[in-house]
Design a protein around this motif. Structure first.
Motif, PDB file in Angstrom:
ATOM      1  N   GLN A  78       0.828  -1.267   0.005  1.00 50.02           N
ATOM      2  CA  GLN A  78       0.026  -0.075   0.117  1.00 50.02           C
ATOM      3  C   GLN A  78       0.716   1.324  -0.074  1.00 50.02           C
ATOM      4  O   GLN A  78       0.427   2.408  -0.700  1.00 50.02           O
ATOM      5  N   GLN A  82       0.671   4.022  -2.991  1.00 49.44           N
ATOM      6  CA  GLN A  82       0.241   5.423  -2.624  1.00 49.44           C
ATOM      7  C   GLN A  82       1.278   6.309  -3.020  1.00 49.44           C
ATOM      8  O   GLN A  82       0.981   7.482  -3.311  1.00 49.44           O
ATOM      9  N   ARG A  83       2.649   6.332  -3.036  1.00 40.41           N
ATOM     10  CA  ARG A  83       3.741   6.976  -3.350  1.00 40.41           C
ATOM     11  C   ARG A  83       3.713   7.256  -4.762  1.00 40.41           C
ATOM     12  O   ARG A  83       3.796   8.351  -5.395  1.00 40.41           O
ATOM     13  N   GLU A  85       1.085   6.655  -6.915  1.00 35.20           N
ATOM     14  CA  GLU A  85      -0.095   7.358  -7.280  1.00 35.20           C
ATOM     15  C   GLU A  85      -0.278   8.704  -6.957  1.00 35.20           C
ATOM     16  O   GLU A  85      -0.523   9.746  -7.855  1.00 35.20           O
ATOM     17  N   LYS A  86       0.560   9.108  -6.044  1.00 37.57           N
ATOM     18  CA  LYS A  86       0.583  10.701  -5.455  1.00 37.57           C
ATOM     19  C   LYS A  86       1.492  11.203  -6.449  1.00 37.57           C
ATOM     20  O   LYS A  86       1.212  12.467  -7.042  1.00 37.57           O
TER      21      LYS A  86
END
Length: 159
Positions: A78, A82-83, A85-86
């Motif tokens: 995760q 998340q990194r 996608e950010k």
């Protein structure tokens, strides 16, 4: 939200031209301007209409290279996802990013001033261990046959 014929027609017309006047919309769906405006506001408040945008001419942007990049991550934890996608969400060159099934995790569409810029960008992504990119496969857009112009809408009555 249950959509009737008038709502679907409004969505169709507004996808085509978000600056259409309420008067023109009301004539198209055969309702008063007030009733039409109320329907548009309800579509907005219910989240059926997320916003309005201007479509900028590519020619106005000057010479650009458009690229589709298939990207695989090293791991699916995760924090890594998340990194990544950010970074995609904040990179100005990224015009669209999709999670996909298959051999790659993401399909990313980019607009860059030239290939050197694109190469420097993906090299930075590959060299950043925190981003966790394993592989990038590049497909350069040669011509656009059809650009996104709105979603297909359901037919009234479920047909």
């Amino acid at each position: 939200m249950d959509l009737d014929r008038a709502d679907l027609k409004l969505l169709e017309l507004l996808q085509r031209d978000g600056r259409t006047t309420v008067q023109a919309l009301s004539e198209a769906i055969h309702l008063s301007a007030r009733a039409t405006l109320n329907r548009v506001r309800k579509l907005e408040s219910e989240g059926m209409i997320e916003g309005y945008r201007a479509l900028v001419s590519r020619a106005a942007l000057g010479s650009q290279v458009f690229v589709f990049a298939e990207i695989a991550l090293k791991d699916q934890r995760q924090a890594s996802v998340q990194r990544f996608e950010k970074r995609m969400a904040t990179a100005p060159e990224v015009v669209a990013c999709y999670i996909i099934s298959g051999r790659y995790d993401y399909l990313v569409r980019l607009a860059c001033p030239d290939l050197n810029h694109y190469h420097a960008l993906i090299t930075a992504w590959l060299d950043d261990p925190a981003l966790g990119v394993e592989k990038i496969v590049t497909n350069i857009e040669l011509a656009t046959i059809k650009e996104f112009a709105g979603f297909p809408l359901p037919q009234p009555g479920g047909r």
